[in-house]
Design an enzyme around this catalytic site. Structure first.
Site, short mmCIF file in Angstrom:
data_model
loop_
_atom_site.label_atom_id
_atom_site.label_comp_id
_atom_site.label_asym_id
_atom_site.label_seq_id
_atom_site.Cartn_x
_atom_site.Cartn_y
_atom_site.Cartn_z
N ASP A 11 0.86 -1.18 0.00
CA ASP A 11 0.00 0.00 0.00
C ASP A 11 0.90 1.23 0.00
O ASP A 11 1.78 1.35 0.86
CB ASP A 11 -0.91 0.01 1.24
CG ASP A 11 -2.03 -1.01 1.12
OD1 ASP A 11 -2.04 -1.76 0.11
OD2 ASP A 11 -2.89 -1.08 2.01
N ASP A 130 -13.96 -4.80 -3.02
CA ASP A 130 -13.99 -4.91 -1.57
C ASP A 130 -15.42 -5.27 -1.18
O ASP A 130 -16.36 -4.58 -1.59
CB ASP A 130 -13.63 -3.58 -0.90
CG ASP A 130 -12.24 -3.09 -1.31
OD1 ASP A 130 -11.35 -3.95 -1.51
OD2 ASP A 130 -12.05 -1.86 -1.45
#
Lengths: 255, 188
Positions: A11, A130
């Site tokens: 990330d 997600d």
């Protein structure tokens, strides 16, 4: 046969690697170029970079980072985060990214998937979803999990595939950060309805969890971040462990 | 050593160029006919759709030129498929260097994405892992040097005279891929 893949995820925020737990509480986990090189040299099959900066200024930082990463690694990598137009995809691929992932922008504008797939080939378009299990239904969430929708994971995954996605990256929000294992039931169902490869994300805590994602979830690839970044799981050991459990993987080099 | 990567708007040229850099070579990107003709080694990459790639080759007037090159040429991925007779992707006629048809994988997850092993009578290839990402494959033919299995056996390495081609991405196949690229460059 094609091997199952182990994919560390980095990330990225403002050119640095961070990883949150349940998408908040960011911690610095190092220099992305050094980490990428380390993983590339030590048995990772692919890498994913998720840019959570998503500002115009941050975009240029990301372009530079992609170029520097492509210089030093010799395995494929995917770049995602806030990508909403073909121009950005072109810039990323031009700098050496192999695939891009799209998430919220594709959900809001599904024709983006078709456009990207036509222009660059389905093989480089990953649709990331997600989802959160609410009342026995896996519901799609947007903007890093902050915004709920009324669409189920399975409906959106099928639609994304039909629109031209080449691969699906499914993150279980229920499992992410828990270190209690992947969402194997949802993975198994995804793998039964789709005919594109699926990457599992969210929940890796032990080597057994990877075995279960491949055997129970029948996933094609498993992605994790913190267990790798904080060296809780060593990829070489993980690959030996997977081989002992008869999972077809690419062995690491011994030279 | 002059190495030219054909840059015709359908290639993963940056990664190929970086892989050569890591090996200590300098390669230039070009679609210029004289540049390509005068190179010691030519690399013909490709990603995306066959029809679009073939159109780009035609636009750059490179079809005949590539087929008639006499120095070592390395095709990669879609580059390899375009060097075959014909491809089902867009029903496109290829360069006809390799005597194989290119077909789409049936009843399998496509694209095939990931590392797979090579089978070959040559130790240079046999049992090595390479990175594949493709939906179409070249049939096994007389020029097949190494094959791979995904539901069926298909050509992973093709070779004929000065032309060599990989379905996989050597530039993304870790140390083994780098070794193959180095061997292509340093061949006599």
């Amino acid at each position: 046969m094609v091997c199952k893949r182990i994919i560390p995820c980095l990330d990225i925020k403002d050119g640095r690697c961070v990883k949150g737990t349940n998408f908040v509480d960011l911690k610095d986990a190092g220099d992305p170029i050094a980490l990428a090189k380390f993983y590339s040299d030590n048995g990772a099959d692919e890498l994913v970079f998720l840019d959570i900066t998503a500002t115009e200024q941050g975009r240029d930082t990301l372009y530079d980072l992609v170029y520097e990463v492509a210089k030093v690694i010799d395995i494929p990598f995917t770049v995602g985060g806030g990508i909403s137009n073909p121009r950005v995809v072109e810039e990323l691929l031009k700098r050496g990214a192999d695939k891009v992932s799209v998430n919220s922008s594709a959900f809001k504008n599904p024709s983006l998937i078709t456009e990207l797939s036509k222009n660059f080939g389905a093989q480089c378009i990953v649709v990331a979803i997600d989802a959160k299990l609410i009342d026995d239904q896996w519901m799609v969430h947007l903007v890093g999990g902050k915004q709920a929708t009324q669409t189920t994971l399975y409906d959106w995954a099928l639609k994304a595939q039909n629109l031209g996605a080449g691969e699906l990256l499914f993150t279980s929000m229920n499992n992410d950060g828990t270190k209690n294992g992947f969402a194997n039931d949802a993975l198994l169902h995804l793998n039964s309805i789709l005919n594109i490869p699926v990457i599992a994300s969210g929940g890796a805590g032990s080597m057994t969890h990877f075995v279960e994602a491949f055997t129970k979830g029948k996933t094609d690839a498993a992605l994790a971040a913190s267990v790798f970044h904080f060296n809780e799981i060593d990829i070489a050991q993980l690959k030996n462990f997977l081989q002992e459990h008869n999972i077809n993987i690419r062995p690491i080099y011994n030279d | 050593m002059k190495i030219v990567i054909i840059d015709y708007g359908s290639g993963n040229v940056q990664s190929v160029q970086f892989s050569l850099q890591r090996l200590g070579y300098t390669a230039s990107l070009s679609a210029n006919k004289n540049e390509i003709k005068s190179a010691d080694r030519v690399i013909f990459p490709g990603v995306g759709h066959a029809q679009m790639a073939m159109n780009n080759l035609e636009k750059n007037d490179l079809v005949e030129l590539i087929a008639n090159l006499s120095q070592p040429v390395l095709g990669i991925c879609l580059g390899m498929q375009l060097m075959c007779n014909q491809t089902e992707e867009g029903d496109v006629k290829g360069l006809g260097i390799f005597d194989a048809k290119v077909k789409k994988f049936q009843d399998l997850k496509v694209p095939q994405i990931g590392w797979n092993t090579l089978s070959s009578s040559s130790d240079k290839y046999h049992n090595n892992y390479v990175y594949m990402i493709h939906s179409f494959y070249a049939e096994i033919c007389e020029q097949t040097q190494a094959s791979c299995t995904y539901g069926l056996n298909y050509s992973a390495v093709l070779q004929k005279d000065n032309f060599m081609a990989f379905q996989f991405h050597p530039e993304k196949s870790s140390r083994y891929g780098a070794k193959l690229i180095n061997e292509f460059i340093t061949q006599k």
